[in-house]
Motif scaffolding. Structure first.
Motif, PDB file in Angstrom:
ATOM      1  N   LEU A 183       0.837  -1.203   0.000  1.00 31.68           N
ATOM      2  CA  LEU A 183       0.000   0.000   0.000  1.00 31.68           C
ATOM      3  C   LEU A 183       0.873   1.254   0.000  1.00 31.68           C
ATOM      4  CD1 LEU A 183      -2.910  -1.142   2.359  1.00 31.68           C
ATOM      5  CD2 LEU A 183      -2.921  -0.970  -0.136  1.00 31.68           C
ATOM      6  N   ALA A 184       2.020   1.201   0.666  1.00 31.41           N
ATOM      7  CA  ALA A 184       2.944   2.341   0.621  1.00 31.41           C
ATOM      8  C   ALA A 184       3.512   2.497  -0.792  1.00 31.41           C
ATOM      9  CB  ALA A 184       4.069   2.148   1.637  1.00 31.41           C
ATOM     10  N   LEU A 185       3.845   1.365  -1.433  1.00 29.90           N
ATOM     11  CA  LEU A 185       4.370   1.424  -2.801  1.00 29.90           C
ATOM     12  C   LEU A 185       3.328   2.006  -3.758  1.00 29.90           C
ATOM     13  CD1 LEU A 185       6.237  -1.982  -2.781  1.00 29.90           C
ATOM     14  CD2 LEU A 185       7.293   0.176  -3.499  1.00 29.90           C
ATOM     15  N   ALA A 186       2.041   1.689  -3.509  1.00 28.23           N
ATOM     16  CA  ALA A 186       0.977   2.220  -4.372  1.00 28.23           C
ATOM     17  C   ALA A 186       0.855   3.732  -4.211  1.00 28.23           C
ATOM     18  CB  ALA A 186      -0.350   1.534  -4.028  1.00 28.23           C
ATOM     19  N   ALA A 187       1.245   4.236  -3.031  1.00 29.14           N
ATOM     20  CA  ALA A 187       1.152   5.682  -2.790  1.00 29.14           C
ATOM     21  C   ALA A 187       2.407   6.412  -3.237  1.00 29.14           C
ATOM     22  CB  ALA A 187       0.922   5.933  -1.293  1.00 29.14           C
ATOM     23  N   TRP A 188       3.429   5.656  -3.611  1.00 27.08           N
ATOM     24  CA  TRP A 188       4.702   6.248  -4.031  1.00 27.08           C
ATOM     25  C   TRP A 188       4.650   6.374  -5.537  1.00 27.08           C
ATOM     26  CZ3 TRP A 188       9.821   3.453  -5.193  1.00 27.08           C
ATOM     27  CH2 TRP A 188      10.884   4.368  -5.201  1.00 27.08           C
ATOM     28  N   THR A 189       4.862   7.559  -6.038  1.00 30.80           N
ATOM     29  CA  THR A 189       4.562   7.807  -7.449  1.00 30.80           C
ATOM     30  C   THR A 189       5.718   7.499  -8.387  1.00 30.80           C
ATOM     31  OG1 THR A 189       5.194  10.096  -7.039  1.00 30.80           O
ATOM     32  CG2 THR A 189       2.845   9.573  -6.950  1.00 30.80           C
ATOM     33  N   GLN A 190       6.852   7.055  -7.849  1.00 31.25           N
ATOM     34  CA  GLN A 190       8.002   6.789  -8.709  1.00 31.25           C
ATOM     35  C   GLN A 190       7.799   5.515  -9.532  1.00 31.25           C
ATOM     36  OE1 GLN A 190      10.888   8.939  -8.558  1.00 31.25           O
ATOM     37  NE2 GLN A 190       9.271  10.115  -7.588  1.00 31.25           N
ATOM     38  N   GLU A 191       8.738   5.274 -10.421  1.00 35.21           N
ATOM     39  CA  GLU A 191       8.807   4.015 -11.172  1.00 35.21           C
ATOM     40  C   GLU A 191       8.767   2.857 -10.179  1.00 35.21           C
ATOM     41  OE1 GLU A 191       9.913   1.636 -14.651  1.00 35.21           O
ATOM     42  OE2 GLU A 191       9.154   3.671 -14.431  1.00 35.21           O
ATOM     43  N   PRO A 192       7.785   1.941 -10.285  1.00 36.61           N
ATOM     44  CA  PRO A 192       7.692   0.905  -9.254  1.00 36.61           C
ATOM     45  C   PRO A 192       8.883  -0.059  -9.295  1.00 36.61           C
ATOM     46  CG  PRO A 192       6.037   0.567 -10.959  1.00 36.61           C
ATOM     47  CD  PRO A 192       6.739   1.845 -11.301  1.00 36.61           C
ATOM     48  N   PRO A 193       9.449  -0.394  -8.142  1.00 37.84           N
ATOM     49  CA  PRO A 193      10.556  -1.347  -8.115  1.00 37.84           C
ATOM     50  C   PRO A 193      10.049  -2.766  -8.354  1.00 37.84           C
ATOM     51  CG  PRO A 193       9.941  -0.710  -5.888  1.00 37.84           C
ATOM     52  CD  PRO A 193       9.079   0.099  -6.813  1.00 37.84           C
ATOM     53  N   ALA A 194      10.972  -3.669  -8.710  1.00 46.20           N
ATOM     54  CA  ALA A 194      10.636  -5.087  -8.773  1.00 46.20           C
ATOM     55  C   ALA A 194      10.387  -5.590  -7.348  1.00 46.20           C
ATOM     56  CB  ALA A 194      11.785  -5.854  -9.412  1.00 46.20           C
ATOM     57  N   LEU A 195       9.559  -6.635  -7.215  1.00 48.28           N
ATOM     58  CA  LEU A 195       9.214  -7.163  -5.895  1.00 48.28           C
ATOM     59  C   LEU A 195       9.558  -8.646  -5.807  1.00 48.28           C
ATOM     60  CD1 LEU A 195       5.617  -5.721  -5.372  1.00 48.28           C
ATOM     61  CD2 LEU A 195       7.762  -4.793  -4.505  1.00 48.28           C
ATOM     62  N   LEU A 196      10.116  -9.024  -4.659  1.00 46.10           N
ATOM     63  CA  LEU A 196      10.339 -10.442  -4.367  1.00 46.10           C
ATOM     64  C   LEU A 196       9.770 -10.712  -2.974  1.00 46.10           C
ATOM     65  CD1 LEU A 196      14.015 -11.497  -5.214  1.00 46.10           C
ATOM     66  CD2 LEU A 196      11.929 -12.122  -6.446  1.00 46.10           C
ATOM     67  N   GLY A 197       8.931 -11.734  -2.861  1.00 38.88           N
ATOM     68  CA  GLY A 197       8.398 -12.109  -1.553  1.00 38.88           C
ATOM     69  C   GLY A 197       9.181 -13.288  -0.999  1.00 38.88           C
ATOM     70  N   TYR A 198       9.446 -13.263   0.314  1.00 35.10           N
ATOM     71  CA  TYR A 198      10.166 -14.405   0.898  1.00 35.10           C
ATOM     72  C   TYR A 198       9.291 -15.121   1.937  1.00 35.10           C
ATOM     73  CZ  TYR A 198      11.384 -11.166   4.764  1.00 35.10           C
ATOM     74  OH  TYR A 198      11.346 -10.271   5.791  1.00 35.10           O
ATOM     75  N   PRO A 199       9.281 -16.467   1.875  1.00 37.64           N
ATOM     76  CA  PRO A 199       8.521 -17.236   2.848  1.00 37.64           C
ATOM     77  C   PRO A 199       9.394 -17.588   4.055  1.00 37.64           C
ATOM     78  CG  PRO A 199       9.268 -18.673   1.081  1.00 37.64           C
ATOM     79  CD  PRO A 199       9.873 -17.323   0.828  1.00 37.64           C
ATOM     80  N   VAL A 200       8.882 -17.410   5.257  1.00 31.97           N
ATOM     81  CA  VAL A 200       9.578 -17.892   6.463  1.00 31.97           C
ATOM     82  C   VAL A 200       8.684 -18.872   7.219  1.00 31.97           C
ATOM     83  CG1 VAL A 200      10.596 -17.267   8.690  1.00 31.97           C
ATOM     84  CG2 VAL A 200      11.065 -15.852   6.685  1.00 31.97           C
ATOM     85  N   HIS A 201       7.440 -18.457   7.504  1.00 29.12           N
ATOM     86  CA  HIS A 201       6.544 -19.296   8.304  1.00 29.12           C
ATOM     87  C   HIS A 201       5.445 -19.881   7.419  1.00 29.12           C
ATOM     88  CE1 HIS A 201       8.389 -17.475  11.859  1.00 29.12           C
ATOM     89  NE2 HIS A 201       8.281 -16.327  11.228  1.00 29.12           N
TER      90      HIS A 201
END
Ligand code: ZN
Length: 305
Positions: free
Chosen positions: A155-173
């Protein structure tokens, strides 16, 4: 958008690692952190909580049963120190470490607060660092702080108007994360340094050392995006017996709301319900009950619609 077949961490110059608790950066990404830095990239670690709501290891190590607010704060400071020691070993400069000090086990509740108390500081961090890759907890992680950390950041990234960065999700639990997986192997030297970094998190090794050591033996694994289900269709089929206690929390850029499961329209008998959301994307939903439970992990957790 990351292509799993060609992804290399070295292709990214400014990598932001989001850790809900001290130790997540080491468990999930110590190898990736070292690979990016060895190629000349900059890694910043953003720590959301100090992991202060961690009563069983604290009882064990401090030989006390009752844990008051002062004890909890002291434990948080100890864990923050362990985090710094681990990042020293991983080569992350002090100037690239950010810690927000939000309450441990309180990130889901954070989403319900005024955006000035969570979105504003997260957007400030994004503006300040301008990452081209954000490594954050997988949405499907069953630890409530991990799933909520994903939603807070998205939601913070959606409010940030710059070129969106690539995203990687990491699993722990979580055992199985839906979606394509990206394995990021590390050299023997980087793996040895990861082990040393984990050893700094002594509070966490006291009761969970075996589990955490097994976790870091695995090749680091990520999911590039969260799979979005068919429009509006929820991915869960909870037992009808639980119906009266089930709640659906909906988080979008327009805000957060919780509705009783029983009020959701059914597609047809036996089908998962569907919600129609007019809010702008990204849209996240979490299924939970309002029953008290000693079990901290989510039964269903979050999904993106
Ligand atoms: Zn964690």
């Amino acid at each position: 958008m990351i292509d799993p077949s060609t992804f290399r961490p070295e292709d990214h110059r400014r990598v932001l690692i989001v850790a809900p608790h001290p130790d997540d950066e080491t468990l999930a990404a110590a190898g990736l952190i070292q690979r990016v830095q060895a190629a000349g990239g900059t890694v910043r670690v953003l720590l959301l909580t100090d992991g202060d709501a961690n009563p069983w290891p604290q009882r064990w190590l401090e030989r006390r049963l009752r844990i008051g607010p002062a004890d909890r704060a002291r434990w948080g400071r100890r864990r923050r120190d362990e985090w710094h020691a681990a990042l020293d070993l991983l080569g992350v400069p002090v100037g690239e470490r950010r810690a927000l000090g939000w309450p441990d086990m309180g990130l889901t509740a954070r989403l319900a607060l005024a955006p000035a108390l969570w979105r504003t500081p997260l957007v400030r961090e994004l503006k300040d660092f301008r990452p081209d890759l954000v490594v954050l907890p997988a949405l499907a992680d069953r630890h409530p702080d991990h799933g909520a950390a994903h939603v807070l950041m998205r939601l913070a990234l959606a409010a940030w108007t710059q070129e969106p960065p690539a995203l990687l999700g990491y699993p722990v639990h979580v055992r199985d994360v839906p979606g394509a997986r990206i394995e990021v192997p590390a050299s023997a030297a980087f793996m040895a340094q990861k082990e040393r970094a984990l050893a700094c998190h002594r509070t966490q090794l006291a009761l969970s050392g075996g589990r955490l050591r097994r976790l870091i033996e695995r090749t680091e694994c990520y999911v590039p995006t969260t799979p979005v289900t068919a429009p509006g269709v929820l991915p869960w089929r909870p037992s009808p017996v639980l119906g009266p206690w089930l709640r659906l929390t909906i988080a979008t850029p327009a805000g957060l709301r919780t509705v009783p499961w029983s009020t959701l329209p059914r597609l047809r008998a036996g089908s998962p319900p569907r919600v129609e959301l007019d809010d702008p994307a990204p849209r996240f939903v979490k299924l939970h009950t309002n029953l008290p439970s000693p079990w901290i992990f989510d039964l269903w957790g979050w999904a993106e619609l």
